[in-house]
Design an enzyme around this catalytic site. Structure first.
Site, PDB file in Angstrom:
ATOM      1  N   GLU A 122      16.884 -10.692  74.994  1.00  0.00           N
ATOM      2  CA  GLU A 122      17.982 -10.248  73.896  1.00  0.00           C
ATOM      3  C   GLU A 122      17.513 -11.210  72.966  1.00  0.00           C
ATOM      4  OE1 GLU A 122      19.758  -6.487  74.617  1.00  0.00           O
ATOM      5  OE2 GLU A 122      21.582  -8.110  75.556  1.00  0.00           O
ATOM      6  N   CYS A 135      20.375 -17.112  67.609  1.00  0.00           N
ATOM      7  CA  CYS A 135      21.098 -17.453  69.627  1.00  0.00           C
ATOM      8  C   CYS A 135      19.844 -16.753  69.908  1.00  0.00           C
ATOM      9  CB  CYS A 135      21.821 -16.457  69.369  1.00  0.00           C
ATOM     10  SG  CYS A 135      23.173 -16.837  71.054  1.00  0.00           S
ATOM     11  N   CYS A 142      20.923 -14.443  84.558  1.00  0.00           N
ATOM     12  CA  CYS A 142      21.820 -15.553  85.303  1.00  0.00           C
ATOM     13  C   CYS A 142      21.871 -15.913  87.068  1.00  0.00           C
ATOM     14  CB  CYS A 142      22.899 -15.460  84.037  1.00  0.00           C
ATOM     15  SG  CYS A 142      23.296 -17.369  84.469  1.00  0.00           S
ATOM     16  N   CYS A 146      30.041 -16.512  85.668  1.00  0.00           N
ATOM     17  CA  CYS A 146      31.551 -15.666  85.344  1.00  0.00           C
ATOM     18  C   CYS A 146      31.947 -14.575  85.228  1.00  0.00           C
ATOM     19  CB  CYS A 146      31.279 -16.592  83.777  1.00  0.00           C
ATOM     20  SG  CYS A 146      30.387 -18.282  83.510  1.00  0.00           S
ATOM     21  N   CYS A 149      31.596 -12.993  81.656  1.00  0.00           N
ATOM     22  CA  CYS A 149      30.503 -12.813  80.620  1.00  0.00           C
ATOM     23  C   CYS A 149      29.128 -11.581  81.415  1.00  0.00           C
ATOM     24  CB  CYS A 149      30.270 -13.973  80.555  1.00  0.00           C
ATOM     25  SG  CYS A 149      27.883 -13.911  80.003  1.00  0.00           S
ATOM     26  N   GLU A 206      21.455 -20.046  81.569  1.00  0.00           N
ATOM     27  CA  GLU A 206      22.284 -21.231  81.388  1.00  0.00           C
ATOM     28  C   GLU A 206      20.483 -22.276  81.921  1.00  0.00           C
ATOM     29  OE1 GLU A 206      24.900 -22.820  81.925  1.00  0.00           O
ATOM     30  OE2 GLU A 206      22.909 -24.588  81.493  1.00  0.00           O
ATOM     31  N   ASN A 336      35.037 -10.788  73.980  1.00  0.00           N
ATOM     32  CA  ASN A 336      34.214 -10.108  73.669  1.00  0.00           C
ATOM     33  C   ASN A 336      33.994  -8.843  74.562  1.00  0.00           C
ATOM     34  OD1 ASN A 336      33.463 -10.425  70.591  1.00  0.00           O
ATOM     35  ND2 ASN A 336      32.084 -12.093  71.401  1.00  0.00           N
ATOM     36  N   CYS A 379      29.033 -12.926  71.347  1.00  0.00           N
ATOM     37  CA  CYS A 379      28.415 -13.632  72.823  1.00  0.00           C
ATOM     38  C   CYS A 379      29.053 -12.776  74.326  1.00  0.00           C
ATOM     39  CB  CYS A 379      29.953 -14.871  72.641  1.00  0.00           C
ATOM     40  SG  CYS A 379      29.418 -16.490  71.156  1.00  0.00           S
TER      41      CYS A 379
HETATM   42  N1  SAH Z   1      24.870 -20.135  80.581  1.00  0.00           N
HETATM   43  C1  SAH Z   1      25.214 -21.209  78.849  1.00  0.00           C
HETATM   44  C2  SAH Z   1      25.277 -20.304  77.275  1.00  0.00           C
HETATM   45  C3  SAH Z   1      24.617 -18.734  77.137  1.00  0.00           C
HETATM   46  S1  SAH Z   1      26.985 -18.270  76.828  1.00  0.00           S
HETATM   47  C4  SAH Z   1      26.807 -20.965  78.997  1.00  0.00           C
HETATM   48  O1  SAH Z   1      27.164 -20.541  80.275  1.00  0.00           O
HETATM   49  O2  SAH Z   1      27.348 -21.854  78.218  1.00  0.00           O
HETATM   50  C5  SAH Z   1      27.154 -18.656  75.685  1.00  0.00           C
HETATM   51  C6  SAH Z   1      28.704 -18.743  75.647  1.00  0.00           C
HETATM   52  O3  SAH Z   1      29.287 -17.030  75.226  1.00  0.00           O
HETATM   53  C7  SAH Z   1      29.370 -19.572  76.163  1.00  0.00           C
HETATM   54  O4  SAH Z   1      30.041 -20.265  75.806  1.00  0.00           O
HETATM   55  C8  SAH Z   1      29.999 -18.771  77.397  1.00  0.00           C
HETATM   56  O5  SAH Z   1      31.119 -18.612  77.906  1.00  0.00           O
HETATM   57  C9  SAH Z   1      30.331 -17.430  76.304  1.00  0.00           C
HETATM   58  N2  SAH Z   1      30.953 -16.193  76.434  1.00  0.00           N
HETATM   59  C10 SAH Z   1      30.111 -15.345  77.496  1.00  0.00           C
HETATM   60  N3  SAH Z   1      30.470 -14.248  77.737  1.00  0.00           N
HETATM   61  C11 SAH Z   1      31.387 -14.051  76.537  1.00  0.00           C
HETATM   62  C12 SAH Z   1      32.676 -13.137  75.951  1.00  0.00           C
HETATM   63  N4  SAH Z   1      32.012 -12.299  77.133  1.00  0.00           N
HETATM   64  N5  SAH Z   1      32.558 -12.930  75.160  1.00  0.00           N
HETATM   65  C13 SAH Z   1      33.150 -14.293  74.638  1.00  0.00           C
HETATM   66  N6  SAH Z   1      32.066 -15.573  74.956  1.00  0.00           N
HETATM   67  C14 SAH Z   1      31.133 -15.100  76.067  1.00  0.00           C
HETATM   68 FE1  SF4 Z   2      25.449 -17.604  82.890  1.00  0.00          FE
HETATM   69 FE2  SF4 Z   2      26.814 -18.892  80.353  1.00  0.00          FE
HETATM   70 FE3  SF4 Z   2      27.320 -15.982  81.168  1.00  0.00          FE
HETATM   71 FE4  SF4 Z   2      27.987 -18.151  82.700  1.00  0.00          FE
HETATM   72  S1  SF4 Z   2      28.472 -17.543  80.488  1.00  0.00           S
HETATM   73  S2  SF4 Z   2      27.250 -16.205  83.534  1.00  0.00           S
HETATM   74  S3  SF4 Z   2      26.663 -19.796  82.452  1.00  0.00           S
HETATM   75  S4  SF4 Z   2      24.840 -17.248  80.862  1.00  0.00           S
END
Ligand code: SAH
Ligand code: SF4
Length: 402
Positions: A122, A135, A142, A146, A149, A206, A336, A379
């Site tokens: 996406e 974006c 991934c 986390c 996420c 990542e 989110n 995000c």
């Molecule tokens: N893997 C990388 C880049 C992709 S995530 C990283 O983790 O930095 C992009 C951003 O969205 C990161 O800061 C991540 O922590 C944030 N993010 C992930 N899930 C989210 C959610 N459910 N709500 C808000 N931000 C989120």
């Molecule tokens: Fe992967 Fe970034 Fe999501 Fe963590 S926040 S699971 S590193 S995409």
């Protein structure tokens, strides 16, 4: 065992056996050096290589042509030869969704991999008054998990190639009408000639686990004769792959964002399990060592606001202490939600209090307005239909890739 049964997937696309025309070599994704050697392999004489490389580069990245036939200053025979050997194809658009706030999300289907499987990723475009941010994704899924996420619930299927990363920018330009011939025909075109003013590597994956391909794709995006985006308008976001951070500054040279999200190792170990490998102190040291760091080139610290997990005033105070001495800004991201998550977003009042503490300490701390939530484009909400692969299937894929 056939390809279809080897890979257990819920991907809606049928497994496509590699076909003759799949053998065409993609040009999108080659750096200038790569393009030059591809042309040499195709028989372009040595004395023409420099000129032809420049010519093709501009057609592909400055004009956005998708067919060799449109390269009008290239001789007909050469165009035909190039068309037989190479392809300028972009990924296929499976769907385009437009949010009621103008955010657009594209679900892209990639070309078949070595086993004939097609994966989806996406890409999201977020228009704002003073900018347009694209974006982009760097991996399908991934490997990290986390807890907040959505992408993290989808195990890595594979790294995107440099071409697949750069193609997301090309496709967005196609769809937004950002190539010169499209802008000329659009009376409402922005004066700057750009809808996409910024690119963030904050989609799926990542980026520092796909270093080389991200590096090549960013070199392409930043090239002054092509897409020509300043590296200062590109931000790479990492969850904290410490050994690659300084290298990224030196070799990729974009702005850096760190997904911090917690102020103690205890909490961060849970939210961002990679923290067990690279704890907060090491991560912040890598940030201090990031090449080119200055007040004009600050690091963005992303902090997702999770109710009763990391959102107390004590957290805000610890955050300020941790960032001492680092030219930084803090981006507070309201969580989110996505189906099945155990987290909740902090209350608005709590976010405001948190922001105030950070602000008073002299750090800019904007709260990121959630965009595109109605189309699951915000995000951390991205997740394509491609499902997790077993370790055995991943091994088979790697073997097939040689
Ligand atoms: N893997 C990388 C880049 C992709 S995530 C990283 O983790 O930095 C992009 C951003 O969205 C990161 O800061 C991540 O922590 C944030 N993010 C992930 N899930 C989210 C959610 N459910 N709500 C808000 N931000 C989120
Ligand atoms: Fe992967 Fe970034 Fe999501 Fe963590 S926040 S699971 S590193 S995409």
């Amino acid at each position: 065992m056939t390809t279809t049964t080897l890979i257990n997937t819920v991907d809606k696309a049928p497994a496509v056996p590699p076909q003759a025309d799949c053998a065409a070599i993609p040009l999108i994704g080659l750096t200038r050096t790569g393009l030059r050697s591809a042309l040499a392999d195709a028989g372009v004489p040595e004395r023409q290589l420099r000129m032809r490389t420049g010519q093709l580069w501009r057609w592909i990245y400055n004009r956005g042509v998708a067919s060799f036939d449109d390269m009008t200053d290239v001789a007909k025979e050469l165009r035909a030869a190039l068309g037989e050997r190479f392809t300028l194809e972009r990924p296929e658009i499976v769907s385009e969704q437009i949010s009621n706030d103008g955010t657009r999300k594209w679900l892209l289907r990639l070309a078949p991999d070595e086993l004939g499987r097609r994966q989806d990723v996406e890409t999201v475009f977020i228009p704002e008054d003073d900018r347009g941010t694209l974006c982009i994704s760097s991996q399908v899924g991934c490997t990290l998990t986390c807890t907040f996420c959505h992408t993290g619930t989808q195990r890595l299927v594979r790294n995107l190639t440099a071409g697949e990363i750069a193609s997301q920018i090309m496709l967005a330009r196609d769809r937004l009408g950002e190539w010169p011939h499209q802008l000329e025909a659009n009376p409402d075109a922005p004066v700057s000639g750009r809808f996409i003013t910024n690119v963030v590597l904050m989609g799926m994956g990542e980026p520092l686990y796909n270093f080389d391909n991200v590096k090549d794709a960013m070199e392409i995006a930043g090239d002054g004769e092509g897409i020509s985006l300043s590296k200062r308008r590109i931000t790479l976001s990492t969850s904290g792959v410490v050994p690659e951070i300084v290298r990224a500054g030196a070799e990729i040279g974009t702005m850096l964002a760190i997904s911090l999200h917690a102020t103690t190792n205890e909490v961060r170990n849970k939210l961002v399990p990679l923290n067990k490998k690279y704890p907060i102190a090491e991560l912040l040291q890598a940030c201090r060592d990031y090449p080119g760091l200055s007040n004009a080139r600050r690091i963005t610290f992303e902090y997702v606001m999770l109710k009763d997990v990391n959102d107390s005033v004590a957290d805000a105070k610890r955050l300020v202490q941790l960032l001492k001495g680092i030219p930084a800004k803090v981006n507070l991201i309201p969580f989110n939600p996505w189906p099945g998550t155990a987290h909740e977003c902090s209350d608005w009042g709590t976010i405001e209090k948190f922001a105030e503490v950070v602000n008073r300490a002299g750090y800019s701390s904007p709260v990121r307005t959630p965009r595109g939530r109605d189309i699951m484009a915000a995000c951390g909400q991205l997740k394509s239909a491609s499902e997790r692969l077993s370790a055995r299937d991943r091994k088979a894929l790697q073997e097939a890739a040689g």
